[in-house]
Design an enzyme around this catalytic site. Sequence first.
Site, PDB file in Angstrom:
ATOM      1  N   ARG A  15       0.843  -1.202   0.000  1.00 16.35           N
ATOM      2  CA  ARG A  15       0.000   0.000   0.000  1.00 16.35           C
ATOM      3  C   ARG A  15       0.885   1.263   0.000  1.00 16.35           C
ATOM      4  O   ARG A  15       1.029   1.924  -1.021  1.00 16.35           O
ATOM      5  CB  ARG A  15      -0.954  -0.042   1.217  1.00 16.35           C
ATOM      6  CG  ARG A  15      -2.104   0.942   1.153  1.00 16.35           C
ATOM      7  CD  ARG A  15      -1.733   2.365   1.487  1.00 16.35           C
ATOM      8  NE  ARG A  15      -1.185   2.524   2.831  1.00 16.35           N
ATOM      9  CZ  ARG A  15      -0.670   3.659   3.262  1.00 16.35           C
ATOM     10  NH1 ARG A  15      -0.638   4.729   2.489  1.00 16.35           N
ATOM     11  NH2 ARG A  15      -0.133   3.749   4.484  1.00 16.35           N
ATOM     12  N   CYS A 240       4.244   9.449  -0.019  1.00 15.19           N
ATOM     13  CA  CYS A 240       2.835   9.849  -0.044  1.00 15.19           C
ATOM     14  C   CYS A 240       2.630  10.861  -1.164  1.00 15.19           C
ATOM     15  O   CYS A 240       3.382  11.825  -1.279  1.00 15.19           O
ATOM     16  CB  CYS A 240       2.433  10.459   1.296  1.00 15.19           C
ATOM     17  SG  CYS A 240       0.753  11.106   1.292  1.00 15.19           S
TER      18      CYS A 240
HETATM   19  P1  HMG Z   1     -13.552  14.107  -2.351  1.00 13.84           P
HETATM   20  O1  HMG Z   1     -13.267  14.500  -3.749  1.00 13.84           O
HETATM   21  O2  HMG Z   1     -13.632  15.181  -1.326  1.00 13.84           O
HETATM   22  O3  HMG Z   1     -14.829  13.211  -2.157  1.00 13.84           O
HETATM   23  O4  HMG Z   1     -12.431  13.060  -1.912  1.00 13.84           O
HETATM   24  P2  HMG Z   1     -16.085  12.883  -3.003  1.00 13.84           P
HETATM   25  O5  HMG Z   1     -16.966  12.143  -2.063  1.00 13.84           O
HETATM   26  O6  HMG Z   1     -16.580  14.143  -3.644  1.00 13.84           O
HETATM   27  O7  HMG Z   1     -15.563  11.872  -4.125  1.00 13.84           O
HETATM   28  C1  HMG Z   1     -14.820  12.232  -5.260  1.00 13.84           C
HETATM   29  C2  HMG Z   1     -14.885  11.122  -6.290  1.00 13.84           C
HETATM   30  O8  HMG Z   1     -14.276   9.943  -5.763  1.00 13.84           O
HETATM   31  C3  HMG Z   1     -16.323  10.720  -6.629  1.00 13.84           C
HETATM   32  O9  HMG Z   1     -16.310  10.223  -7.952  1.00 13.84           O
HETATM   33  C4  HMG Z   1     -16.574   9.575  -5.672  1.00 13.84           C
HETATM   34  O10 HMG Z   1     -17.555   8.705  -6.136  1.00 13.84           O
HETATM   35  C5  HMG Z   1     -15.228   8.896  -5.631  1.00 13.84           C
HETATM   36  P3  HMG Z   1     -16.995  11.050  -9.144  1.00 13.84           P
HETATM   37  O11 HMG Z   1     -18.406  11.275  -8.714  1.00 13.84           O
HETATM   38  O12 HMG Z   1     -16.187  12.335  -9.224  1.00 13.84           O
HETATM   39  O13 HMG Z   1     -16.833  10.164 -10.321  1.00 13.84           O
HETATM   40  N1  HMG Z   1     -14.965   8.231  -4.356  1.00 13.84           N
HETATM   41  C6  HMG Z   1     -14.509   6.980  -4.253  1.00 13.84           C
HETATM   42  N2  HMG Z   1     -14.192   6.056  -5.178  1.00 13.84           N
HETATM   43  C7  HMG Z   1     -13.735   4.863  -4.704  1.00 13.84           C
HETATM   44  N3  HMG Z   1     -13.573   4.588  -3.402  1.00 13.84           N
HETATM   45  C8  HMG Z   1     -13.865   5.494  -2.459  1.00 13.84           C
HETATM   46  C9  HMG Z   1     -14.354   6.747  -2.876  1.00 13.84           C
HETATM   47  N4  HMG Z   1     -14.736   7.857  -2.212  1.00 13.84           N
HETATM   48  C10 HMG Z   1     -15.105   8.752  -3.140  1.00 13.84           C
HETATM   49  N5  HMG Z   1     -13.698   5.204  -1.179  1.00 13.84           N
HETATM   50  C11 HMG Z   1     -11.579  11.263  -0.586  1.00 13.84           C
HETATM   51  C12 HMG Z   1     -12.385  12.537  -0.603  1.00 13.84           C
HETATM   52  C13 HMG Z   1     -11.277  10.908   0.856  1.00 13.84           C
HETATM   53  C14 HMG Z   1     -12.404  10.144  -1.244  1.00 13.84           C
HETATM   54  C15 HMG Z   1     -10.275  11.497  -1.394  1.00 13.84           C
HETATM   55  O14 HMG Z   1      -9.663  12.639  -0.885  1.00 13.84           O
HETATM   56  C16 HMG Z   1      -9.327  10.338  -1.314  1.00 13.84           C
HETATM   57  O15 HMG Z   1      -9.599   9.246  -1.827  1.00 13.84           O
HETATM   58  N6  HMG Z   1      -8.158  10.544  -0.681  1.00 13.84           N
HETATM   59  C17 HMG Z   1      -7.211   9.475  -0.492  1.00 13.84           C
HETATM   60  C18 HMG Z   1      -5.844  10.029  -0.423  1.00 13.84           C
HETATM   61  C19 HMG Z   1      -4.865   8.932  -0.178  1.00 13.84           C
HETATM   62  O16 HMG Z   1      -5.117   7.752  -0.417  1.00 13.84           O
HETATM   63  N7  HMG Z   1      -3.666   9.314   0.302  1.00 13.84           N
HETATM   64  C20 HMG Z   1      -2.603   8.380   0.560  1.00 13.84           C
HETATM   65  C21 HMG Z   1      -2.883   7.471   1.693  1.00 13.84           C
HETATM   66  S1  HMG Z   1      -2.648   8.251   3.274  1.00 13.84           S
HETATM   67  C22 HMG Z   1      -0.962   8.063   3.584  1.00 13.84           C
HETATM   68  O17 HMG Z   1      -0.219   7.641   2.754  1.00 13.84           O
HETATM   69  C23 HMG Z   1      -0.491   8.426   4.953  1.00 13.84           C
HETATM   70  C24 HMG Z   1      -0.179   7.201   5.825  1.00 13.84           C
HETATM   71  O18 HMG Z   1       0.766   6.360   5.193  1.00 13.84           O
HETATM   72  C25 HMG Z   1       0.390   7.679   7.168  1.00 13.84           C
HETATM   73  C26 HMG Z   1       1.559   8.659   6.953  1.00 13.84           C
HETATM   74  O19 HMG Z   1       2.615   8.261   6.470  1.00 13.84           O
HETATM   75  O20 HMG Z   1       1.310   9.838   7.212  1.00 13.84           O
HETATM   76  C27 HMG Z   1      -1.430   6.379   6.128  1.00 13.84           C
HETATM   77 MG    MG Z   2       2.879   6.573   5.214  1.00 10.00          MG
END
Ligand code: HMG
Ligand code: MG
Length: 302
Positions: A15, A240
């Site tokens: 991931r 990230c």
């Molecule tokens: P948004 O644009 O505010 O939300 O995103 P939305 O509800 O308006 O959705 C936008 C579009 O995404 C829509 O599609 C939804 O249907 C779709 P459209 O209508 O435009 O065609 N959608 C989804 N599709 C599939 N699965 C879902 C989903 N939710 C909405 N679950 C949202 C908000 C949270 C969804 C977005 O910001 C997002 O997906 N962010 C993820 C970012 C991410 O993955 N970052 C990396 C992981 S975190 C990390 O690495 C840190 C960590 O390692 C710890 C560290 O090191 O700090 C954990």
């Molecule tokens: Mg991380």
Amino acid sequence: MSVPDKVKIVEVAPRDGLQNEKEFIDTAIKIELVDRLSEAGFPNIEAASFVSPKWVPQMADGAQVMAGITRRPGTIYSALTPNLRGFEAALAAGVDEVVIFGAASEAFSQRNINCSIAESIARFEPVAQAAKEAGLRLRGSISCSLACPYQGETPVESVVDVARRMLALGCDEIDVADTIGTGTARRVGEVMRAVTEIVDPRRVSGHFHDTYGQSLANILAAMEVGISIFHSSVSGLGGCPYAKGATGNVATEDVLYMMHGLGIDTGVDLDAVVDIGQWISGHMGRKGSSRAGNALAARKAA
Ligand code: HMG
Ligand code: MG
């Protein structure tokens, strides 16, 4: 030096390691990676993300990855779930643990999940409730627990505040994440001490990105405070997409080499992990960034 007899290593390469790769990695490779890691003995593997494919295209095949892997009894397979939609997909895919991921910094919360910290907690509430109802483990990850790429150093109280809210949501485990890897040992100790005043240290993990080469020292500092769960990524893969310039998590091979040298039981076969690290970095056309991994691989080849 006070160290535990046993630590849990959460392997996050499938991931955190892969999510930032620009070229789409075949689902078959992702499946092979998870399977080989399972065989190496990891008790917990972060296998997928059920996030918006528009935000993180590389993770779009989470359901196929989960469907294709061979589950090793005793291994917990986790996935990131930012909202109820992600949770439902993760549940259908058969994950054992879902991860809600927030931040101790407002700016990072906005960039990463497009909402404020308070909004994120409200969004996590139904996810947490659904996870409990489904009998899944729930983990909460706190990004920018040491510093934020947009706001600078994070006040300890901000981390404790989010940890308290995640605890109230029913998180079984809470990750203190150094997203950009700027933290140093003394501050890591301070943050961990503060968090473990409100959360049982056995339920707190250290998730350290190794951008500044501080992770092993930070892990030692965390162990001094009683932490015994650490995240790492084979071959140091990762980064990230919303923390520019941040490199991968601390390399698993380096962590295992240190742990085993300290006489700590991890249950993981370092030799197998060295081979996995060489294979996956070779697949991506680059040299792996684990110092111990590369040294042990060179010794094997000699
Ligand atoms: P948004 O644009 O505010 O939300 O995103 P939305 O509800 O308006 O959705 C936008 C579009 O995404 C829509 O599609 C939804 O249907 C779709 P459209 O209508 O435009 O065609 N959608 C989804 N599709 C599939 N699965 C879902 C989903 N939710 C909405 N679950 C949202 C908000 C949270 C969804 C977005 O910001 C997002 O997906 N962010 C993820 C970012 C991410 O993955 N970052 C990396 C992981 S975190 C990390 O690495 C840190 C960590 O390692 C710890 C560290 O090191 O700090 C954990
Ligand atoms: Mg991380």
